[in-house]
Write an enzyme that holds these catalytic residues in place. Structure first.
Site, PDB file in Angstrom:
ATOM      1  N   CYS A 137       0.806  -1.146  -0.093  1.00 15.07           N
ATOM      2  CA  CYS A 137      -0.072   0.050  -0.046  1.00 15.07           C
ATOM      3  C   CYS A 137       0.823   1.376  -0.133  1.00 15.07           C
ATOM      4  CB  CYS A 137      -0.928   0.128   1.229  1.00 15.07           C
ATOM      5  SG  CYS A 137      -1.780  -1.519   1.229  1.00 15.07           S
ATOM      6  N   HIS A 178      -2.422   7.618   7.028  1.00 15.09           N
ATOM      7  CA  HIS A 178      -2.932   6.174   6.321  1.00 15.09           C
ATOM      8  C   HIS A 178      -4.048   5.829   6.775  1.00 15.09           C
ATOM      9  CE1 HIS A 178      -1.872   2.734   4.309  1.00 15.09           C
ATOM     10  NE2 HIS A 178      -2.004   1.875   5.284  1.00 15.09           N
ATOM     11  N   GLU A 192      -0.572   4.838  14.446  1.00 15.72           N
ATOM     12  CA  GLU A 192      -0.259   6.075  13.594  1.00 15.72           C
ATOM     13  C   GLU A 192      -0.190   7.132  14.436  1.00 15.72           C
ATOM     14  OE1 GLU A 192      -0.825   7.977   9.249  1.00 15.72           O
ATOM     15  OE2 GLU A 192      -2.193   6.489   9.788  1.00 15.72           O
ATOM     16  N   LYS A 227      -9.319   8.067   3.635  1.00 13.66           N
ATOM     17  CA  LYS A 227      -9.954   6.708   3.329  1.00 13.66           C
ATOM     18  C   LYS A 227     -11.307   6.567   3.706  1.00 13.66           C
ATOM     19  CE  LYS A 227      -5.556   4.047   2.958  1.00 13.66           C
ATOM     20  NZ  LYS A 227      -4.593   5.167   3.287  1.00 13.66           N
ATOM     21  N   HIS A 284      -9.749   1.994   0.855  1.00 24.98           N
ATOM     22  CA  HIS A 284      -8.413   1.950   0.717  1.00 24.98           C
ATOM     23  C   HIS A 284      -7.904   1.380  -0.812  1.00 24.98           C
ATOM     24  CE1 HIS A 284      -4.347   1.334   1.654  1.00 24.98           C
ATOM     25  NE2 HIS A 284      -4.337   0.509   2.491  1.00 24.98           N
ATOM     26  N   PHE A 290       1.749  -3.504   3.866  1.00 18.97           N
ATOM     27  CA  PHE A 290       2.190  -4.825   4.417  1.00 18.97           C
ATOM     28  C   PHE A 290       3.576  -5.270   4.226  1.00 18.97           C
ATOM     29  CE2 PHE A 290      -2.552  -6.970   3.884  1.00 18.97           C
ATOM     30  CZ  PHE A 290      -2.825  -6.205   5.140  1.00 18.97           C
TER      31      PHE A 290
END
Length: 417
Positions: free
Chosen positions: A165, A305, A316, A337, A342, A403
């Site tokens: 991502c 994110h 985060e 998002k 996403h 990831f």
């Protein structure tokens, strides 16, 4: 060696809440959700029955039938967004030195639908390997920038970054460095993804990553809310034309923003989970600020994110408090998002565009669908909840993580001549 300055002179967007730059921004400002029941296949046996699909996208408006057969959706999305960005930049393709124009793109997965359909077709057969001759060139992640460069004749560096991502944020940083170091004058960069397929949804469901709020898909993406239960898968593309400042100035280009810097780091912790203390995120934001020559108190807004996962959102925000200290409560923090879902490898690009447009319009898009405060999140942080907030913005940051522990951070600032 003195680094060259880099600016943004064109942008293009194909998203679940708008099929062009203007529509995307209007939906962001209005707090529009792009999540709805999936239309691409029968979801009866799937845990999650909704996603943020592209809507009202007619391939024949952009490609002839022969091209459609040769392009996976992720590559189609890339070419449409890139074309809009190039047109928006008003770059004169007849006079520009095409040996100094590159295409650096991001894709976390690539042609997943093509791969899925070809393997299913083979499995249903008698074992004879009858595969479409375009199977491989449709599937491979690097084909999107390849097709963009072929269409426009760009002969500079051409490749795809793959870091889950964080892919398109990585691509933007590579593009920034290519121009900074004098290797190119212009780079078309960004990312695309088209993973709303049976394999994509089934795979993410199996690892319990997706929201299963099937009774209310439009509210399922709810970053920072105590009742969040996973992310909502999205698809689409974002494209930016990055250009060396003097090159842009010489041709009288419109300049959206200066690319101040970028940072990279790794969590070195887990395949899919973030470090609970956000140590990799702390490192990437510090790296980005240092690279940009900025101080923490210079930052006005952060597009996080913010995927709407129980672990990721908290980690985060902890990292933001660590890096920015008392100034953190003065920053407009948001997660777009909540509206787009996403977009995986395209997330960094579409969110960078959202950040730049926020700065240009003096308006921070909201984090929608927030209903219940999370006791693990500092209530003094301004998460721009449910309604856009007017604010003069001089420096905006965009975070993207993937990831494998991949972290990328890009920061933009208003151009000062």
């Amino acid at each position: 060696m003195e680094l060259k300055r880099v600016v943004v002179t064109g942008m293009g967007a194909l998203t679940p809440i708008g099929n062009n730059l203007n529509d995307y921004w209007e939906s962001l400002a209005a707090g529009k959700s792009g999540s709805a029941p999936i239309t691409y296949y029968n979801t009866e046996k799937f845990k999650t029955k909704f996603a943020c699909e592209i809507k009202n996208f007619n391939t024949e408006d952009f490609f002839d039938r022969k091209e459609v057969r040769r392009l996976d959706k992720f590559a189609q999305y890339a070419m449409v967004a890139a074309d809009e960005a190039i047109l928006d930049s008003k770059l004169n393709l007849d006079v520009v030195d095409k040996y100094r124009v590159g295409v650096i793109w991001g894709a976390g997965i690539g042609g997943l639908e093509t791969f899925q359909n070809e393997v299913i077709s083979y499995a249903k057969g008698d074992g004879t390997p009858r595969f479409n001759p375009f199977f491989i060139p449709k599937m491979i992640a690097d084909i999107a920038p390849g097709n963009i460069s072929i269409k426009h004749g760009f002969m500079g560096p051409n490749y795809t970054t793959v870091s889950a991502c964080a892919s398109s944020a990585n691509a933007m940083i590579d593009a920034l460095n290519s121009i900074r170091l004098g290797h190119t004058d212009v780079v078309v960069t960004g990312g695309s993804e088209a993973a709303v397929t049976e394999a994509g949804m089934g795979g993410f469901n199996s690892m319990h990553a997706l929201s299963t709020r099937n009774e209310s898909p439009e509210t399922a993406s709810r970053p920072f809310d105590a009742t969040r239960d996973g992310f909502v898968l999205g698809e689409g593309a974002g494209a930016l034309v990055l250009e060396e400042y003097e090159h842009a100035k010489a041709r009288g280009a419109k300049i959206y923003a200066e690319v101040a810097g970028g940072g990279l780091s790794s969590d070195a912790y887990h395949m899919t989970a973030p470090h609970p203390d956000g140590i990799g995120v702390i490192a990437v934001m510090k790296n980005c600020l240092q690279n940009a020559g900025l101080q923490p108190e210079d930052v006005d807004a952060i597009n996080t994110h913010g995927t709407s996962t129980p672990l990721g959102d908290v980690a985060e925000l902890k990292a933001i408090k660590e890096v920015f200290g008392n100034h953190a409560k003065n920053i407009n923090i948001n997660s777009t998002k909540s509206m787009t879902g996403h977009l995986l490898g395209a997330a960094g690009a579409v969110e960078a565009i959202a950040s730049i447009l926020a700065m240009n319009n003096s308006l921070v898009p909201p984090t929608i669908n927030h209903e219940v405060a999370d006791e693990n999140i500092d209530p003094e942080l301004n998460l721009t909840l449910n309604k856009a907030q007017k604010r003069n913005l001089n420096v905006v940051m965009s975070n993207t993580f993937g990831f494998g522990g991949h972290n990328a951070c890009v920061v933009f600032k208003k151009l000062v001549e």
